[in-house]
Enzyme design. Sequence first.
Site, mmCIF file in Angstrom:
data_model
loop_
_atom_site.group_PDB
_atom_site.id
_atom_site.type_symbol
_atom_site.label_atom_id
_atom_site.label_comp_id
_atom_site.label_asym_id
_atom_site.label_seq_id
_atom_site.Cartn_x
_atom_site.Cartn_y
_atom_site.Cartn_z
ATOM 1 N N ASP A 10 -8.438 53.762 35.511
ATOM 2 C CA ASP A 10 -9.275 54.668 35.862
ATOM 3 C C ASP A 10 -9.227 56.076 35.499
ATOM 4 O OD1 ASP A 10 -11.325 54.673 38.906
ATOM 5 O OD2 ASP A 10 -11.346 56.216 37.668
ATOM 6 N N ASP A 108 -15.690 54.314 32.989
ATOM 7 C CA ASP A 108 -14.514 54.911 32.993
ATOM 8 C C ASP A 108 -13.210 53.930 33.614
ATOM 9 O OD1 ASP A 108 -14.994 55.364 35.438
ATOM 10 O OD2 ASP A 108 -13.440 57.295 35.657
ATOM 11 N N GLU A 109 -13.671 52.615 33.628
ATOM 12 C CA GLU A 109 -12.579 51.972 34.277
ATOM 13 C C GLU A 109 -12.506 50.696 33.470
ATOM 14 O OE1 GLU A 109 -13.389 50.849 38.491
ATOM 15 O OE2 GLU A 109 -15.287 51.359 37.677
HETATM 16 P P1 TTP Z 1 -15.484 57.643 39.046
HETATM 17 O O1 TTP Z 1 -14.367 57.004 38.472
HETATM 18 O O2 TTP Z 1 -15.774 56.974 40.664
HETATM 19 O O3 TTP Z 1 -15.036 59.173 39.436
HETATM 20 P P2 TTP Z 1 -14.154 60.086 38.521
HETATM 21 O O4 TTP Z 1 -13.794 59.619 37.364
HETATM 22 O O5 TTP Z 1 -15.289 61.226 38.327
HETATM 23 O O6 TTP Z 1 -13.183 60.752 39.550
HETATM 24 P P3 TTP Z 1 -11.965 59.923 39.860
HETATM 25 O O7 TTP Z 1 -10.818 61.029 39.537
HETATM 26 O O8 TTP Z 1 -11.903 59.749 41.387
HETATM 27 O O9 TTP Z 1 -11.969 58.509 39.357
HETATM 28 O O10 TTP Z 1 -16.661 57.315 38.153
HETATM 29 C C1 TTP Z 1 -16.584 57.731 36.754
HETATM 30 C C2 TTP Z 1 -17.751 58.675 36.396
HETATM 31 O O11 TTP Z 1 -18.943 57.862 36.660
HETATM 32 C C3 TTP Z 1 -17.785 59.879 37.012
HETATM 33 O O12 TTP Z 1 -16.985 60.852 36.268
HETATM 34 C C4 TTP Z 1 -19.440 59.996 36.852
HETATM 35 C C5 TTP Z 1 -20.000 58.847 37.099
HETATM 36 N N1 TTP Z 1 -20.495 58.766 38.365
HETATM 37 C C6 TTP Z 1 -21.797 58.831 38.681
HETATM 38 O O13 TTP Z 1 -22.467 59.508 37.675
HETATM 39 N N2 TTP Z 1 -22.264 58.855 40.114
HETATM 40 C C7 TTP Z 1 -21.362 58.515 40.929
HETATM 41 O O14 TTP Z 1 -22.007 58.387 42.199
HETATM 42 C C8 TTP Z 1 -19.993 58.089 40.778
HETATM 43 C C9 TTP Z 1 -19.112 57.629 41.756
HETATM 44 C C10 TTP Z 1 -19.757 58.177 39.301
HETATM 45 MG MG MG Z 2 -12.620 57.645 37.634
#
Ligand code: TTP
Ligand code: MG
Length: 352
Positions: A10, A108-109
Site C-alpha cells: 500500500d 495504490d494497493e
Molecule cells: P489510501 O491507501 O486509503 O490512503 P493513502 O495512500 O492516501 O494513505 P495511507 O498512507 O494511509 O495509505 O488511499 C489511496 C488513495 O486513494 C489516496 O491517496 C487518495 C484516494 N482516496 C480518495 O480519493 N478518497 C478516500 O476516501 C480514500 C480513502 C482514498
Molecule cells: Mg495508501
Amino acid sequence: MGTRIVFHIDMDAFFAAIEERNNPHLKGKPIVVGADPKEGRGRGVVSTANYEARKYGIHSAMPISQAWRLCPQAVFLPVDFPLYLAVSREIREALRGFGYPVEQASIDEFYLDATALGSWEKAGELAKEIKEKVFAKEKLTSTIGIGPNKLIAKIASERKKPDGLTVVPAEKVSEFLSPLEVLVLPGVGPKTVALLESRGITLIEDLRKIPKDELTRWFGRWGEDIFEKAHGRDERPVGEEEETKSIGEQETFALDTLKQSFLTDRLMQLCESVWHSFLKEKVRPRTVTLTIRFFDFETKNRSRTLPEPLESLDAFKSEALRLLLPFLDRRENPYLKKIRLLGIRGEKLAGE
Ligand code: TTP
Ligand code: MG
C-alpha cells in the site's frame, strides 16, 4: 491449500506523496489533495492528506471545509487523477518485475503471492527489496504487510504506516489478531461494531469465542464471513479470478460516471445481449454475477445464486439490477466513486 505467503503493498499518502515529489518546494508542508476549499466555503471532500497534514486531524473523506478550519495554512491541491493513474501503472510494472503473481486491488494497493519463496524470512527480505525498488524508481514510500492470506496481509499493512513492514507468519495469526479491535476486519463497519459492542465484544479475541451459529443468528449469512475473518481465514487467491464456465459481457464507458439512468440503461442492454447468447447456447444460468470497475480500477464482483435456473430475460434483468443498486449509493460505494466498467455474466449454466 498449503501455507501461502501473501503480500499487501500500500503506497503511503499516495496522491499527496506524488504531489510532494513533483513539487519539491512543498516538502515538509501539510498537503491536502481534494476539492477546492474556497476559503472554508467549499463543498466536497478530502481525497487524501500527507502525514504532516494528518497531524492536524485531517483525513480522507473529511469535508474540505473542515480540513480548512483545522489547518488553513495547508497547501490545498486539486486531484490530478491521470497523473496518479500513470504512477500507479509504473508501480504495478515494477512489482511484476519480481516475477510473482501481482493483483492490483485499488489505485495504490497491490497483492503479490510469494508462496514460492517458501520462508517468512525470505519474504521479509523480498519486501525490503520491493520497497527499495519502488522508492528508487518512483521516489515514493510504501508499506507492506505479509501474511498467509489477503486478509491478514491487508490488516498487517495497516498496522505500521508510513514506510512500514509487518510480517505475520501463519503460526502467529491468532496472536496477531487477538488484541486488535473488531473494526480492523475489512467489511466490519459501524453497524456491525455497534451490535457487537452491545454484546460486550470489542476485540477480535472476544469475537473468536462466539460460535458460528450464534453469529449467524445475529447477522444472517454475514455472520459466517465474520466468523471466518475473526479466525484469520481467507481463501481468496491472488490474481485473476479462477475461470469458471460462464457467458457474459462487459462495457467500458467513454467517461466514468455514477449517473443512475445511464448505468441502469447500459446494464439492461448488456443483459439483453447476454440473454441472447444464453438462447444461442441453449443454456440458462443459476448464478448471476455483476462486475463493477471504479474509476480507480478497484474492481468488485457481486453474485447471486438462485435455487433454479433463470426463467426469463426479465428475471435476469431484475437480478442484475438488484446487484447494481447498492453501488449507486453509499451502501457499496461509500465514497460515491464513479464507475468505468460494468459487466454481467451468467454462471452455473444448465442445459435445456
Ligand atoms: P489510501 O491507501 O486509503 O490512503 P493513502 O495512500 O492516501 O494513505 P495511507 O498512507 O494511509 O495509505 O488511499 C489511496 C488513495 O486513494 C489516496 O491517496 C487518495 C484516494 N482516496 C480518495 O480519493 N478518497 C478516500 O476516501 C480514500 C480513502 C482514498
Ligand atoms: Mg495508501
